[in-house]
Design an enzyme around this catalytic site. Structure first.
Site, PDB file in Angstrom:
ATOM      1  N   THR A 176      15.728  -0.792  12.273  1.00  0.00           N
ATOM      2  CA  THR A 176      15.829  -1.347  13.733  1.00  0.00           C
ATOM      3  C   THR A 176      16.088  -0.222  14.360  1.00  0.00           C
ATOM      4  OG1 THR A 176      16.712  -3.522  12.692  1.00  0.00           O
ATOM      5  CG2 THR A 176      17.568  -2.888  14.878  1.00  0.00           C
ATOM      6  N   ARG A 203      13.858 -17.104  10.573  1.00  0.00           N
ATOM      7  CA  ARG A 203      15.096 -16.534  10.367  1.00  0.00           C
ATOM      8  C   ARG A 203      15.373 -15.639  11.826  1.00  0.00           C
ATOM      9  NH1 ARG A 203      17.146 -11.072  10.908  1.00  0.00           N
ATOM     10  NH2 ARG A 203      19.202 -10.820   9.973  1.00  0.00           N
ATOM     11  N   VAL A 204      16.156 -15.804  12.660  1.00  0.00           N
ATOM     12  CA  VAL A 204      16.512 -15.052  13.825  1.00  0.00           C
ATOM     13  C   VAL A 204      17.734 -14.234  13.463  1.00  0.00           C
ATOM     14  CG1 VAL A 204      16.968 -15.081  16.232  1.00  0.00           C
ATOM     15  CG2 VAL A 204      15.326 -16.531  15.228  1.00  0.00           C
ATOM     16  N   GLY A 205      17.690 -13.206  13.642  1.00  0.00           N
ATOM     17  CA  GLY A 205      18.935 -12.187  13.560  1.00  0.00           C
ATOM     18  C   GLY A 205      19.780 -12.099  14.591  1.00  0.00           C
ATOM     19  N   ASP A 206      20.525 -10.634  14.686  1.00  0.00           N
ATOM     20  CA  ASP A 206      21.479 -10.511  15.830  1.00  0.00           C
ATOM     21  C   ASP A 206      20.585  -9.934  17.077  1.00  0.00           C
ATOM     22  OD1 ASP A 206      21.096  -8.223  13.941  1.00  0.00           O
ATOM     23  OD2 ASP A 206      22.164  -7.052  15.620  1.00  0.00           O
ATOM     24  N   THR A 225      22.928  -2.782  14.775  1.00  0.00           N
ATOM     25  CA  THR A 225      22.026  -2.809  13.898  1.00  0.00           C
ATOM     26  C   THR A 225      22.804  -3.079  12.447  1.00  0.00           C
ATOM     27  OG1 THR A 225      20.555  -1.338  12.633  1.00  0.00           O
ATOM     28  CG2 THR A 225      22.178  -0.260  13.589  1.00  0.00           C
ATOM     29  N   GLY A 226      22.110  -3.530  11.409  1.00  0.00           N
ATOM     30  CA  GLY A 226      22.806  -3.787  10.155  1.00  0.00           C
ATOM     31  C   GLY A 226      22.296  -5.232   9.901  1.00  0.00           C
ATOM     32  N   GLY A 228      22.091  -8.853  10.528  1.00  0.00           N
ATOM     33  CA  GLY A 228      22.272  -9.582  11.550  1.00  0.00           C
ATOM     34  C   GLY A 228      23.301 -10.825  11.125  1.00  0.00           C
TER      35      GLY A 228
HETATM   36  N1  ASP Z   1      19.958  -6.213  12.765  1.00  0.00           N
HETATM   37  C1  ASP Z   1      18.744  -6.329  12.330  1.00  0.00           C
HETATM   38  C2  ASP Z   1      18.492  -7.998  11.824  1.00  0.00           C
HETATM   39  O1  ASP Z   1      19.546  -8.436  11.110  1.00  0.00           O
HETATM   40  C3  ASP Z   1      18.144  -5.614  10.886  1.00  0.00           C
HETATM   41  C4  ASP Z   1      18.569  -4.118  11.181  1.00  0.00           C
HETATM   42  O2  ASP Z   1      19.211  -3.585  11.855  1.00  0.00           O
HETATM   43  O3  ASP Z   1      18.147  -3.349  10.454  1.00  0.00           O
HETATM   44  O4  ASP Z   1      17.501  -8.633  11.976  1.00  0.00           O
END
Ligand code: ASP
Length: 307
Positions: A176, A203-206, A225-226, A228
């Site tokens: 990301t 799916r919706v992340g952060d 990032t990480g 979500g």
């Molecule tokens: N934060 C992103 C998500 O969960 C993924 C990522 O940061 O690698 O969609």
């Protein structure tokens, strides 16, 4: 005062891709800083830096985004301006080149903050975004490998066991991208992603959620990032900005929110921050996160050290 920091995603970068990831963040930071020096517009600087990362197939955003369980790309992005709290975001967009540009259009051309799925795509086409296929050969190959295992029942459902999956396949998470810039007190933050590999469609992340993946105020800005599902629950970027509002410096605010993640949701996460006095910070609980930053007066551009 001018400054910019970019990240290329928390996770564990495979050794053979680490050098390319470092060069990618370095190039993007330079690209954004160039805009700060020429036009001075921090929204444009943040957009250009994130676009440079989206266009680089090594990162999981724009071209090179990871695939969903059913083999498609659904991208998320957001951008926010600290002085006015204006924000724009898109979730689950397909077949466009630069989701960050579409998020910016939402901020600048509509009365809304977040557009999703089909509606967001209708808006994209109306704004003149052409059809673009962001799937790369490398991502398709990885998807096919996992799909084969999945069909034989050898892969566990990743969306139920994301943390375990990422432990076994650390390369699946990293990628990301995000950016925070400051120019004469105006702070802008932006983030873009393909999400997590093999995610369930829809799916919706952060990343497109203002406060979770991206936040900016007059006191500070942050891009996360990480995983979500953890970042959303601790509202990570807003939390970092709240720390900066009460005088905590950008590096300490970044560490503080990672501490919160570690003591609560315990999932992989990383963050970059800039406070209103121009301090730049970043922190992550993953083995790596490619980062590059440039600040007025610095002799050399910062770039993550060797893994
Ligand atoms: N934060 C992103 C998500 O969960 C993924 C990522 O940061 O690698 O969609």
């Amino acid at each position: 005062m001018k400054g910019i920091i970019v990240h290329g995603g928390s996770g564990k970068w495979p050794q053979e891709k680490w050098e390319a990831a470092k060069n990618g963040v370095l190039h993007a930071a330079r690209r954004g800083y160039e805009v700060l020096e020429k036009s001075g517009d921090p929204v444009e600087a943040c957009t250009k830096a994130v676009m440079a990362l989206e266009d680089n197939p090594i990162f999981n955003a724009g071209t090179g985004s990871v695939l969903t369980l059913d083999g498609r790309v659904e991208m998320d992005a957001s951008i926010m301006k600290g002085s006015t709290l204006e924000a724009g975001a898109v979730a689950g967009v397909e077949n466009i080149k630069n989701p960050i540009l579409l998020a910016r259009k939402v901020m600048e051309e509509t009365d809304h903050v977040l557009l999703a799925g089909e509606g967001a795509m209708k808006f994209a086409r109306a704004m003149g975004f052409e059809f673009y296929d962001p799937v790369t050969e490398d991502r398709r190959k990885k998807w096919l490998e996992l799909k084969k295992k999945f069909d034989k029942g050898e892969a566990k459902l990743p969306w139920h066991r994301m943390q375990e999956l990422v432990k076994r396949h650390p390369e699946l998470l990293s990628g990301t991208v995000g950016c925070v810039v400051i120019r004469d007190g105006e702070i802008v933050a932006g983030t873009s992603t393909g999400g997590v590999f093999f995610k369930l469609f829809g799916r919706v992340g952060d990343t497109p959620l203002i406060g979770a993946g991206t936040y900016a105020t007059e006191f500070g800005g942050a891009s996360a990032t990480g995983i979500g599902e953890g970042i959303i629950r601790v509202v990570m970027s807003k939390s970092a900005c709240d720390f900066m509002r009460i005088g905590v410096s950008a590096p300490k605010a970044a560490e503080a929110v990672i501490d919160i993640v570690n003591s609560t949701v315990k999932l992989d996460a990383g963050i970059i921050t800039i406070d209103h006095t121009g301090n730049i910070g970043f922190a992550h609980n993953t083995p790596t996160m490619p980062v590059s930053y440039i600040k007025e007066g610095m002799e050399r551009v910062y770039i993550s050290p060797e893994e």
